[in-house]
Design an enzyme around this catalytic site. Structure first.
Site, short mmCIF file in Angstrom:
data_model
loop_
_atom_site.label_atom_id
_atom_site.label_comp_id
_atom_site.label_asym_id
_atom_site.label_seq_id
_atom_site.Cartn_x
_atom_site.Cartn_y
_atom_site.Cartn_z
N ARG A 140 -0.53 6.33 7.40
CA ARG A 140 1.69 6.54 7.51
C ARG A 140 2.29 7.35 6.59
O ARG A 140 2.95 6.89 6.40
CB ARG A 140 1.71 4.74 7.01
CG ARG A 140 1.20 3.20 8.08
CD ARG A 140 1.61 2.26 8.28
NE ARG A 140 1.28 1.08 8.63
CZ ARG A 140 0.11 0.65 8.77
NH1 ARG A 140 -0.51 0.36 7.26
NH2 ARG A 140 -0.57 0.16 9.47
N ASP A 313 -3.17 -15.36 6.07
CA ASP A 313 -3.02 -13.85 6.29
C ASP A 313 -1.60 -13.12 5.70
O ASP A 313 -0.86 -12.61 6.73
CB ASP A 313 -3.51 -13.98 8.17
CG ASP A 313 -4.24 -11.85 7.93
OD1 ASP A 313 -4.19 -11.62 6.86
OD2 ASP A 313 -3.50 -11.84 9.10
#
Length: 687
Positions: A140, A313
């Site tokens: 990224r 999550d």
């Protein structure tokens, strides 16, 4: 507001020097000055500057002339990261007319920022057999300082390159990838230090932030997001156990830093095992939290936990954003983060206390999951729906924080919903945050897992039901109220890819997985311009200037989780550009389930074939009852094929090169998924 923003940053710098919070002789004073200043002609770090605001002060391109934008240049990066297993999500950096960009294969390119000519290239040679990748091969972004470029790799190393030549200067191993670790987030450089997180939340790792000496790569300090015995937060894990040592809590994205306060801030991901809380009673700090440390030493200062005892999550994976505001007539120093829960969490960055209000409310309980009695509810609006609709074949459907056990339960937002890694810009002109979101229901189930070093350790699964719709939202949230100022409903999921950038010209630039780059009016959300890049436009755009000309740049190469079209292109736009749009690529899915033609009479299915790691080929077959089907894993990562009907059939986990046969005797339609990668679907029609 902009002048106030400038004065505040200048005051930060002066006070930092006065009180010794910044070095008296910074290692790279020019880069440090740019990092402390509003973003102008250069873009020198992932979030634009230390705040992660992604707010450019350039105004040459604005609401009155943006319709004139065309492509100034488009450069293909020689096939780097080109394929279905890769994502291209990096923000290019620009300094003194040179652009630096990294691909999903950890390869770095230097380009002439005005023409797109490749000046040098650095090929990582990264081991293609690394098997501890969670969610696609991606990097990224970069950081720069001291004449070097810094980045993390899949093998959990941090690497520094010479900015002029691309030659490697140093390399430091943070951990071993064989133990489940990796690095995908862009690091942060400031004052001679490089700060990096680490991935591996699905592999039972121990998360941490690491600070390195920028010139040598020497590790200066580490701060573990999972406390050892007697450390702050250890009381939130079961006493007498070592569960916290494999509890995940990884740092997926770029930190922010306040030089005046001398603090570095970051968001922390989910607990491990992701979906099984039965053995880790307690709030489980510092999972799913925002944390502040002293930047020089790594000493703990404060934290705020967004989700207690996370079993959904609900990573805090989007970068934190620093901003200054006025609340009840008083200037306040803010920090905000967009969560997968669909809320934006807005805090005072001096102490971690809510700026607008966050209430602890009772939530549904399941003693088997050791669920937390209450959860934080920010006052304001959610950017995505927070309750799931009932669907045929599912007994249970619930809202955010609904617990689950071994019977699949539909929950919205899912763990792949809300805002995932995508950044959330902030405009001091409008006072708005610009929040990408994913609308996706998942069927959650817990099945338990045994911890093995370097193997997946998730304790359950979440998969979008076959036929369930998947879409997105793009929302302007008012930082003063945490309420929606305007919102777009998007046909595609955008919370797990893209993000955006905002400018003083009154524009928000954001890409879409269908290949379009859009310019919106930052105040109203009105679409002002659209350009088809020909590839999935799933990276955040950046804005820069060379020789008095303003440019907008975006990496276009697709996002594996979004299912957008892959590529290896960097597009750059200007008012003087001459390049027109390309043909649109195939759009990503908007309905969950297998896609493609039905292959008749096929009895062999390859997993990860044709450089598309997360796929079954063919994904849909038609066979006669009694046929034995061979499943072979030809990809790089471990995969399986498991029936959507729990316990019906499954191949078990297959390593690269392994095969398993399953005989299908019962006529009907059989859907299956890969349990560690539940966005992979297959269909077998038995006649």
């Amino acid at each position: 507001m902009y002048r106030y923003f400038q004065r505040t940053l200048l005051l930060f710098s002066m006070l930092s020097m006065l009180f010794g919070l910044a070095s008296t002789a910074a290692a790279d004073p020019e880069i440090d000055r740019l990092l402390r200043s509003p973003i102008n002609k250069d873009w020198v770090t992932n979030g634009g500057n230390l705040t992660n605001q992604r707010y450019s002060t350039l105004t040459q391109i604005n609401t009155t002339n943006v319709k004139q934008l065309k492509g100034a240049w488009m450069t293909r990066l020689k096939g780097s990261g080109l394929g279905g297993k890769y994502s291209f999500e990096a923000s290019p950096l620009v300094k003194d007319g040179i652009m630096y960009v990294i691909t999903g294969n950890d390869d770095v390119f230097a380009l002439d920022a005005k023409t797109g000519a490749i000046l040098w290239e650095h090929w990582s040679g990264i081991d293609q057999t690394i098997s501890t990748v969670c969610c696609g091969w991606v990097n990224r972004g970069l950081a720069m300082g001291d004449g070097l470029l810094f980045f993390g790799q899949f093998d959990a190393s941090v690497v520094a390159l010479d900015m002029k030549t691309g030659k490697e200067v140093w390399r430091t191993a943070i951990e071993k990838w064989q133990n489940g670790y990796g690095i995908t987030g862009a690091p942060l450089y400031y004052d001679g230090m490089v700060y990096t997180g680490i991935t591996g939340g699905e592999f039972g790792v121990r998360g941490r932030l690491t600070a390195l000496d920028a010139k040598t790569g020497e590790i200066k300090w580490r701060w573990y997001t999972l406390p050892g015995p007697g450390e702050i937060g250890s009381e939130t894990w079961p006493a007498g156990t070592d569960h916290s040592m494999r509890g995940g809590a990884t740092i997926w994205n770029t930190p922010a830093l306040d030089p005046e306060l001398g603090l570095v801030y970051f968001a922390v991901g989910n607990c491990g095992p992701d979906y099984d809380g039965s053995m880790r009673e307690g709030d489980n700090l510092f999972c799913t939290s925002i944390v502040a440390l002293k930047a020089k030493t790594g000493e703990y200062v404060w934290h705020f936990q967004q989700v207690h005892h996370d079993i959904w999550d609900y990573d805090a994976a989007s970068p934190v954003v620093l901003f200054d505001t006025v609340i009840n007539g008083q200037p306040r120093k803010g920090i905000a983060e967009a969560g997968r829960t669909g809320w934006v969490y807005i805090l005072d960055r001096t102490n971690g206390k809510p700026l607008i209000g966050i209430e602890e409310r009772p939530v549904p309980q399941d003693p088997r999951q050791k669920t937390a009695k209450t959860q934080p509810y920010p006052i304001g609006d959610a950017t995505v729906p927070q309750c799931a609709d009932s669907l045929p074949g599912y007994e249970n459907a619930g809202c955010i924080f609904t617990p689950f056990w071994e019977t699949p339960t539909l929950i919205q937002p899912s763990g792949i919903g809300g805002t995932n890694w995508s950044p959330m810009p902030y405009s001091p002109e409008t006072g708005y945050f610009y929040v990408p979101g994913t609308v996706r229901t998942s069927a959650f189930t817990r099945y338990g897992d045994k911890y093995v070093v370097g193997k997946r350790y998730v304790g359950g699964s979440q998969a979008a039901p076959i036929g369930a719709s998947m879409s997105g939202t793009f929302t302007a949230i008012d930082s003063r109220t945490n309420k929606i100022a305007w919102q777009h409903k998007t046909p595609y999921r955008i919370g797990g890819g893209g993000g955006s950038t905002v400018t003083a010209g009154g524009l928000v630039f954001r890409g879409e997985p269908d290949g379009n780059l859009l310019a919106l009016d930052a105040k109203t959300g009105e679409e002002l311009w659209r350009f088809q890049t020909g590839f999935g436009a799933d990276a955040p755009a950046v804005v820069y200037e060379v020789d008095g000309e303003q440019f907008v740049a975006i990496a276009t190469g697709g996002n594996q989780l979004q299912g957008s079209a892959y590529g290896d292109a960097v597009w750059v736009f200007s008012l003087k550009g001459q390049l027109g749009p390309l043909w649109p690529p195939p759009p990503p899915q908007t309905v969950a389930g297998p896609v493609g033609p039905i292959a008749a009479g096929v009895d062999a299915i390859k997993i990860g074939d044709l450089n598309v790691e997360y796929s079954y080929a063919p994904a849909r077959i038609r066979i006669k009852a009694g046929t034995t089907v061979t499943f072979s894993n030809v990809g790089d990562l471990p995969h399986d094929a498991t029936a959507m009907e729990q316990g019906a059939w499954g191949t078990g986990m297959l390593a690269k090169g392994e095969s398993k046969v399953v005989t299908f005797s019962k006529p009907g339609i059989h859907y299956y998924i890969c349990t560690p990668h539940p966005w992979m679907y297959g269909q077998i029609i038995v006649e």
